[in-house]
Design a protein around this motif. Structure first.
Motif, mmCIF file in Angstrom:
data_model
loop_
_atom_site.group_PDB
_atom_site.id
_atom_site.type_symbol
_atom_site.label_atom_id
_atom_site.label_comp_id
_atom_site.label_asym_id
_atom_site.label_seq_id
_atom_site.Cartn_x
_atom_site.Cartn_y
_atom_site.Cartn_z
ATOM 1 N N ALA A 122 0.844 -1.199 0.000
ATOM 2 C CA ALA A 122 0.000 0.000 0.000
ATOM 3 C C ALA A 122 0.876 1.246 0.000
ATOM 4 C CB ALA A 122 -0.925 -0.007 1.209
ATOM 5 N N ILE A 123 1.115 1.801 -1.183
ATOM 6 C CA ILE A 123 1.886 3.040 -1.271
ATOM 7 C C ILE A 123 1.076 4.183 -0.683
ATOM 8 C CG2 ILE A 123 2.861 4.718 -2.889
ATOM 9 C CD1 ILE A 123 3.595 2.340 -4.670
ATOM 10 N N ILE A 124 -0.207 4.225 -1.025
ATOM 11 C CA ILE A 124 -1.113 5.221 -0.451
ATOM 12 C C ILE A 124 -1.823 4.563 0.726
ATOM 13 C CG2 ILE A 124 -3.073 6.737 -0.887
ATOM 14 C CD1 ILE A 124 -2.335 6.648 -3.853
ATOM 15 N N GLU A 125 -1.597 5.047 1.926
ATOM 16 C CA GLU A 125 -2.133 4.371 3.104
ATOM 17 C C GLU A 125 -3.611 4.652 3.334
ATOM 18 O OE1 GLU A 125 0.188 3.642 6.575
ATOM 19 O OE2 GLU A 125 1.936 4.627 5.709
ATOM 20 N N TYR A 126 -4.104 5.779 2.838
ATOM 21 C CA TYR A 126 -5.510 6.128 3.034
ATOM 22 C C TYR A 126 -6.140 6.452 1.678
ATOM 23 C CZ TYR A 126 -4.364 6.272 7.971
ATOM 24 O OH TYR A 126 -3.965 5.927 9.242
ATOM 25 N N PRO A 127 -6.302 5.443 0.824
ATOM 26 C CA PRO A 127 -6.809 5.687 -0.536
ATOM 27 C C PRO A 127 -8.227 6.236 -0.559
ATOM 28 C CG PRO A 127 -6.768 3.334 -0.053
ATOM 29 C CD PRO A 127 -6.036 4.011 1.063
ATOM 30 N N GLU A 128 -8.969 6.068 0.538
ATOM 31 C CA GLU A 128 -10.341 6.566 0.584
ATOM 32 C C GLU A 128 -10.410 8.066 0.866
ATOM 33 O OE1 GLU A 128 -9.497 5.055 4.830
ATOM 34 O OE2 GLU A 128 -8.831 4.693 2.771
ATOM 35 N N PHE A 129 -9.290 8.686 1.224
ATOM 36 C CA PHE A 129 -9.284 10.110 1.551
ATOM 37 C C PHE A 129 -9.221 10.954 0.281
ATOM 38 C CE2 PHE A 129 -7.338 9.933 6.122
ATOM 39 C CZ PHE A 129 -8.451 9.222 6.546
#
Length: 600
Positions: A122-129
């Motif tokens: 997971a490069i982007i830890e908060y993809p839902e943001f």
């Protein structure tokens, strides 16, 4: 310490930087580039400098769109609020990280999104943001955890030896402050048991890192009892103490990051030792099947199969680090024990193999780990029911990860929550100036890095290294700016002579005999690795001596001790790396290859 007119300085510098990690190396380098004579000191012995930068994944947070990345960072911070100018400075710096790496570090930047093929990472830890798609990670190689960024940052200091003096094993004791103007005039350092007063004519930069290894601060500020450090063992809160003594305001003291197994855990180690970071296959091994984790009262307290985000788990709409447990345990059956024993990392790790507790019943195991037998028995019963029904009503663990315990034998091994780094410390502004409790800059005092870092709540990987580079540069440049004249003696008005200290940076030479060659490498986790290789007339390996190294005391040192004889025995550099010490193994092999390349 209070400055007075009869002060006698033991040394004089334009800028003094306290802490030789990523932020300190950056601040010292940019101060030197702005024509400052710099003293850079670190409490760690030579070869163990580098702070948490040395142990990090070497990934720098970046982005491709200022407005979108700002949305993402603000959501990470929410519901906390930060000064708008601070956020803008930070986000603008991250957007320009690739250019920074190319221009100032002299290497090609690599974007993790482009070269990472493993989609489970997971490069982007908060993809839902909102704004998350603008986020990326920049590295200086296509490998992680190889200390490559740290080696480059240190090399930038070494290249400037004429402008930067470096002292190892030299803790900073206190800042020297003018009682009237509140200006920071210098610092007291401890060198070879002697206290020295060092003048900083233009500024002092605090880059001493956090308080990961200060148990009192851990308890006072975080409210935790046991946290296993994953990075440097030399971050003990010295910067917080010194800043507090001169009136600094504090922020983010509660915030810290974990990483590792489960919700950010490791197999328990003795106090004062580094925990071992395990992720990927090892995390899957402990978080699935016939295994669960209990807290201090013998009950489960989280979903073991949920992926942590730097130690944060979802908590009613936000992501929070779970409440620290003093003695959590992994509970498992015989089937799971065989799986753990057969894992190439876990099965070879003494804090696991030497501390497994065996019992013939849950009640007996409860007595051995210090929890109520009825409670642990009930926890086991409820877990098995969840497995049978393929439904975990307590924590909604994925049914695919549930497997009921079999047989009467039951095991436990102690775990600890990990400490990657703290974020709190003295509050700073966009100019890297440390602020007092009324929001005013303390004259000539600056900071960068994890000491009073900007990250206030949820954390995106790479953010701390980004602020080391961004505010390290800002702090170094601003500290180097000439301030009010400080070149005359306050009492006599006479011009003060410049006095500098003898730097620990030195050019070393190594002797060689017939058929002996020196090889060097900076591809390990620590400082430079230097070897002397002896060959016979047919160029076969006869002996490999390690003349210099500073690898970690656990698995890195194991590689240094075992690989040379193995290479000689097999007459090749291409031997298997030591498990858990891939960077140290790679660095040693590279040094041997360098020596062999010099054979005519």
């Amino acid at each position: 310490m209070i400055y007075h007119k009869d002060f006698a300085w033991d040394a004089n510098y334009d800028v003094v930087v306290l802490g030789f990690g990523g932020a300190g190396a950056t601040a010292a380098r940019f101060a030197a580039d702005h024509d400052a004579k710099v003293l850079l000191v670190d409490v760690a012995p030579e070869g163990h400098e580098g702070g948490n930068t040395r142990y990090s994944a070497q990934l720098i947070a970046t982005g491709n769109d200022f407005n979108e990345l700002k949305k993402y960072y603000q959501k990470l911070t929410a519901p906390m609020e930060l000064d708008e100018e601070m956020i803008d400075t930070y986000v603008d710096g991250m957007v320009h990280i690739p250019e920074y790496v190319s221009k100032y570090l002299g290497v090609k930047p690599y974007n993790a999104k482009e070269y990472t093929t493993d989609k489970s990472i997971a490069i982007i830890e908060y993809p839902e943001f909102p704004g998350s798609e603008s986020c990326d990670l920049t590295s200086v190689t296509k490998q992680w955890f190889d200390a490559a960024l740290w080696q480059i940052l240190k090399e930038q200091v070494v290249k400037r030896q004429d402008k930067i003096d470096v002292l190892y094993s030299t803790p900073a004791e206190e800042l020297i402050q003018d009682p009237e103007s509140k200006k920071i005039c210098g610092v007291v350092i401890k060198r070879d048991g002697k206290l020295l007063k060092v003048q900083a004519k233009n500024g002092v930069v605090l880059t001493t890192g956090g308080f990961e290894n200060n148990q009192r601060m851990i308890e006072d500020f975080i409210g935790a009892k046991r946290l296993a450090p994953l990075g440097t063992l030399y971050n003990k809160g010295d910067g917080l103490r010194m800043a507090q003594e001169v009136g600094a305001d504090f922020w983010h003291l509660h915030n810290y990051e974990s990483v590792g197994l489960l919700h950010g855990m490791a197999f328990a180690v003795p106090a004062g030792q580094r925990g071992r970071l395990m992720i990927g296959p090892q995390n899957k091994a402990v978080s699935s099947g016939s295994a669960f984790v209990v807290g201090d009262d013998g009950t489960r307290y989280f979903n073991e199969a949920e992926e942590n985000r730097h130690g944060h788990l979802k908590n009613h709409g936000q992501w929070k680090v779970p409440l620290n447990q003093e003695h959590p345990y992994l509970i498992f059956d015989e089937t799971k024990k065989q799986e753990l024993d057969n894992d190439k990392i876990i099965g070879d790790y003494k804090p696991y193999t030497e501390n497994v507790i065996k019992a013939d019943s849950a009640a007996e195991l409860a007595d051995k780990i210090g929890v109520a037998p009825a409670v642990l028995s009930d926890t086991l019963s409820r877990f098995n029911q969840a497995c049978q029904k393929q439904d975990d009503p307590e924590f909604r663990r994925d049914p695919a990860t549930l497997r009921a315990f079999t047989g009467n034998t039951i095991y436990a091994v102690r775990l600890e929550q990990t400490m990657l780094n703290t974020q709190g410390g003295p509050r700073r502004n966009k100019n890297a100036e440390i602020l007092d409790t009324r929001g005013k800059a303390i004259p000539n005092l600056y900071s960068a890095g994890e000491l009073g870092g900007i990250c206030a709540n949820q954390y995106q990987g790479g953010n701390n290294l980004a602020e080391c580079l961004i505010w390290g540069k800002i702090a170094g440049e601003n500290a180097a700016k000439p301030k009010a004249a400080a070149t005359t003696d306050a009492a006599s008005g006479a011009t003060m002579p410049e006095k500098h200290l003898t730097s620990d940076l030195k050019h070393e030479t190594y002797e060689t005999g017939e058929n002996q060659y020196i090889g060097k490498s900076t591809k390990g986790m620590g400082d430079e690795i230097v070897v002397r290789v002896t060959v016979d007339e047919q160029k076969n390996l006869k002996n490999i001596e390690v003349l210099k190294q500073a690898e970690s005391d656990d698995y890195g040192l194991k590689a240094i001790k075992t690989l040379p004889s193995k290479m000689v025995q097999e007459n090749t550099v291409d031997v298997d790396a030591v498990s858990g010490a891939s960077s140290s193994s790679r660095g040693l092999k590279d040094a041997v290859r360098d020596a062999l390349s010099k054979i005519k």
